[in-house]
Motif scaffolding. Structure first.
Motif, short mmCIF file in Angstrom:
data_model
loop_
_atom_site.label_atom_id
_atom_site.label_comp_id
_atom_site.label_asym_id
_atom_site.label_seq_id
_atom_site.Cartn_x
_atom_site.Cartn_y
_atom_site.Cartn_z
N TYR A 224 0.60 -0.72 0.74
CA TYR A 224 0.14 -0.31 0.11
C TYR A 224 1.56 1.25 0.07
O TYR A 224 1.78 1.29 0.52
N LEU A 225 0.23 2.28 -0.29
CA LEU A 225 0.81 3.80 -0.74
C LEU A 225 0.19 4.08 0.09
O LEU A 225 -0.76 4.54 1.27
N LEU A 226 1.38 4.72 1.27
CA LEU A 226 0.67 5.42 3.13
C LEU A 226 1.90 7.30 2.72
O LEU A 226 3.07 7.09 2.66
N ILE A 227 0.58 8.03 3.03
CA ILE A 227 0.67 9.07 3.05
C ILE A 227 0.55 9.72 4.53
O ILE A 227 0.06 9.97 5.23
N GLY A 228 2.04 9.93 5.02
CA GLY A 228 2.08 10.49 6.53
C GLY A 228 2.40 11.78 6.89
O GLY A 228 2.70 12.65 5.81
N GLY A 229 2.16 12.32 7.91
CA GLY A 229 2.19 13.39 8.24
C GLY A 229 0.75 14.61 7.60
O GLY A 229 1.21 15.95 7.86
N ILE A 230 -0.25 14.28 7.70
CA ILE A 230 -1.28 15.26 7.65
C ILE A 230 -1.67 15.80 8.85
O ILE A 230 -2.30 14.75 9.17
N THR A 231 -2.05 16.67 8.84
CA THR A 231 -2.76 17.69 10.44
C THR A 231 -3.58 18.93 9.09
O THR A 231 -3.47 18.80 8.15
N PRO A 232 -4.05 19.29 10.28
CA PRO A 232 -4.93 20.56 10.57
C PRO A 232 -3.70 21.57 9.67
O PRO A 232 -4.32 22.83 9.10
N PHE A 233 -3.09 21.68 10.22
CA PHE A 233 -1.19 23.18 9.61
C PHE A 233 -1.26 22.97 8.35
O PHE A 233 0.07 23.80 8.32
N ILE A 234 -1.19 21.55 7.47
CA ILE A 234 -0.30 21.58 6.45
C ILE A 234 -0.94 22.56 4.90
O ILE A 234 -2.18 23.21 5.15
N ASP A 235 -0.14 22.61 4.12
CA ASP A 235 -1.36 23.57 3.00
C ASP A 235 -2.49 22.34 2.60
O ASP A 235 -2.01 21.52 1.30
N LEU A 236 -3.69 23.05 2.31
CA LEU A 236 -4.97 22.15 2.65
C LEU A 236 -5.21 21.78 0.92
O LEU A 236 -5.84 20.38 0.50
N ASP A 237 -4.48 22.50 0.37
CA ASP A 237 -4.90 23.04 -1.25
C ASP A 237 -4.10 22.20 -2.15
O ASP A 237 -4.26 21.39 -3.07
N LYS A 238 -2.68 21.37 -1.56
CA LYS A 238 -1.36 20.85 -1.63
C LYS A 238 -2.08 19.04 -1.79
O LYS A 238 -2.00 18.51 -2.69
N LEU A 239 -2.73 19.21 -0.36
CA LEU A 239 -3.08 17.44 -0.58
C LEU A 239 -4.63 17.23 -1.09
O LEU A 239 -4.28 16.74 -1.63
N GLU A 240 -4.96 18.29 -1.46
CA GLU A 240 -6.24 18.12 -2.70
C GLU A 240 -5.64 17.94 -4.06
O GLU A 240 -6.03 17.15 -4.51
N ALA A 241 -4.16 18.74 -4.37
CA ALA A 241 -3.67 18.59 -5.58
C ALA A 241 -2.89 17.13 -5.16
O ALA A 241 -3.15 16.94 -6.49
N LEU A 242 -2.65 16.50 -4.06
CA LEU A 242 -2.05 15.50 -4.04
C LEU A 242 -3.35 14.55 -4.42
O LEU A 242 -2.49 13.35 -4.98
N SER A 243 -4.09 14.39 -3.89
CA SER A 243 -5.63 13.30 -3.77
C SER A 243 -5.35 13.16 -5.70
O SER A 243 -5.80 11.84 -6.50
N ASP A 244 -5.49 14.74 -6.37
CA ASP A 244 -5.35 14.44 -7.93
C ASP A 244 -5.14 13.94 -8.43
O ASP A 244 -5.25 12.89 -9.56
N GLN A 245 -3.75 14.34 -8.25
CA GLN A 245 -2.50 13.06 -8.51
C GLN A 245 -2.21 11.77 -9.04
O GLN A 245 -2.31 11.02 -9.68
N LEU A 246 -2.97 11.54 -7.20
CA LEU A 246 -2.45 10.25 -7.56
C LEU A 246 -3.51 8.81 -8.22
O LEU A 246 -3.76 8.49 -8.92
#
Length: 522
Positions: A224-246
């Motif tokens: 499995y591919l696991l992305i760690g370190g997701i918190t409310p204080f990261i750039d959440l737009d980047k998280l949505e972009a990463l989800s779209d890329q994957l």
């Protein structure tokens, strides 16, 4: 003749009736105990190897054993007592410091179970069972190969290696000069010897192959591919972009998200929830991180209630988490484990933040599902004979830490997509998580929340269905107040106009009567 036939018929009927009763006879307690005992492993080590290349390997072994379904009891050699071995069918001894190796086997001469030794100075019992002969070399650059995987330029200060052995061999170690060509491990009849192990290179997987055979684990494995370190204080737009890329790359993934226990009605929390909804919409599976034991305010007595509140908050927003993540140290303490991991029997354990294992004389039970974590930077530098990766010896979660830049994020997606790793969808297996108010589960690829399909957003345009962030309570209160005031003013104005009309009508009638009395006309 008829009488004999009747007797045979009655005997046949009695046999048929007695068969279910025979099947219901309980299994003897000794057989049940032997079955439970077979899964128990006693791990004894001479030292933690702090500030040496051996640092962290005890904790790595603990996580590997739990991922393979074993119950693990860990104890330092100076705290070992002979009676400890009675409750364990399997024994692992680890020599991290050559000067202390002799103390490991003290009091173990009477052990008759299956024995695996790691490091130099294998005990005499194993030397006899495996017909072992070993030698030691200093300052070597090695190539390690196992099951179609290989890694070059592994440097060791001192290496114990096998010169003779009887049994099944596993892998190969070759020195850069070619002077050393030796099996990585040898095993026979429940006894096994591994001369070299160090976390952070291919030997993590090499020893996992040995452990899988030694523990007789035969279940198929997935990665499995696991992305760690997701918190409310990261750039959440980047998280949505990463989800779209994957998602566009066709890679299912997991995220380990940190909980938030306070201010859950703030817009920042609503933005966090919206980003996790986008993750779920892009075929991502959500796991919730249990805070480390050293975190301020995370006492076991209050942690369970806090975690329950956060899980309920996610479920209220349509997010269905399928398990937990946390440090190995958190899973070792009984109270801390109950407080943090009680919601699900699916848990992915990370290495301790301190990098040090702790002796745990109390047995640590395995989880129903617990993939072993390995950083992508460690796995992807390993070479392989074929483009397709061989089957891993354990369910494997290949981890990426959160990306600080767009460039590193895009590079990671390219590495994952071009790695030929067969990433599986976590939802394809059965997992469940239950809080006080909700239950999330996966079955054969379906994601369910409280028994109904989770309300996933449209994967093509998830941003259009992002939840609207509610206004703060104070603004809503002022709006209601102004609305009431407007209504009161409207009522007052209408009442005033009606009274003005009444007075106008009364004045008109009075004026008319006075005009008639004076003899005037209209």
């Amino acid at each position: 003749m008829r009488r004999r036939t009747g007797i045979k018929l009655w005997v046949l009927v009695l046999l048929c009736l007695s068969l279910p009763a025979a099947l219901l006879i309980p299994v003897p307690a000794s057989a049940a105990q032997d079955s439970a005992k077979a899964a128990r492993v006693l791990l004894v080590y001479d030292s933690l190897g702090v500030d040496t290349p051996a640092a962290g390997n005890i904790e790595t072994l603990q996580r590997l054993l739990l991922s393979l379904g074993a119950t693990v009891t860990t104890v330092a050699s100076d705290a070992y007592k002979p009676e400890m071995a009675k409750d364990n069918a399997k024994l692992i001894t680890v020599c991290n410091t050559e000067d202390l190796c002799g103390s490991i086997t003290h009091g173990m001469t009477g052990f008759t179970g299956e024995w695996l030794h790691i490091g130099s100075n294998p005990p005499e019992v194993l030397r006899g069972k495996l017909a072992l002969k070993t030698e030691t070399a200093s300052r070597q650059s090695l190539k390690l190969s196992v099951s179609g995987l290989s890694e070059d330029h592994i440097f060791v200060n001192r290496l114990a290696y096998i010169t003779e052995g009887k049994g099944e061999t596993n892998g190969q170690i070759t020195s850069s000069e070619g002077a050393i060509q030796t099996p990585y491990a040898v095993s026979a009849g429940g006894y096994a010897y591994v001369p070299y192990f160090q976390s952070g290179n291919l030997s993590e997987l090499a020893i996992a192959y040995v452990l899988r055979t030694w523990l007789k684990a035969d279940a198929p494995t997935q990665s499995y591919l696991l992305i760690g370190g997701i918190t409310p204080f990261i750039d959440l737009d980047k998280l949505e972009a990463l989800s779209d890329q994957l998602y566009n790359a066709g890679i299912p993934f997991l995220v380990s998200v940190s909980p938030l226990f306070n201010n859950t009605d703030y817009p920042a929390m609503q933005r966090y929830v919206a980003a996790l909804q986008a993750v779920q919409a892009h075929n991502g599976s959500v796991l919730v991180q249990v805070p480390t034991p050293t975190s301020a305010g995370q006492d076991p007595s209050i942690l369970k209630a806090q975690m329950d509140g956060f899980l309920n908050h996610l479920a209220d927003a349509g997010i269905a988490p399928l398990g937990m993540t946390g440090d190995m140290k958190r899973a070792q303490g009984k109270e801390e484990r109950e407080a943090g991991f009680a919601f699900s029997d699916t848990t992915i354990l990370f290495a301790n933040e301190s990098g040090r294992a702790s002796g745990q004389t109390e047995a640590v039970q395995p989880f129903a599902a617990s993939p072993y974590t390995m950083p992508a930077k460690v796995l992807l530098r390993i070479s392989r004979e074929n483009k397709i990766w061989p089957a891993f010896p354990v369910n494997l979660a290949v981890t990426f830490d959160w990306f600080e830049s767009d460039a590193s994020q895009e590079e990671a997606v390219r590495e994952a997509a071009g790695s030929w790793l067969p990433f599986a969808d976590f939802k394809s297996e059965t997992h469940s998580l239950g809080s006080s108010a909700h239950k999330a589960e996966s079955r054969s690829g379906a994601l369910l929340l409280d028994g109904k399909p989770a309300d996933l957003q449209d994967q093509a345009e998830p941003e259009e269905q992002a939840p609207v962030v509610s206004q703060p309570e104070q603004k809503v209160t002022f709006h209601a107040l102004f609305s009431v005031q407007n209504r009161i003013l409207i009522v007052l104005i209408i009442t005033t106009l009606m009274l003005f009309a009444v007075f106008l009508l009364i004045g008109y009638r009075l004026y008319k009567k006075k005009y008639y009395k004076s003899g005037g006309g209209l």
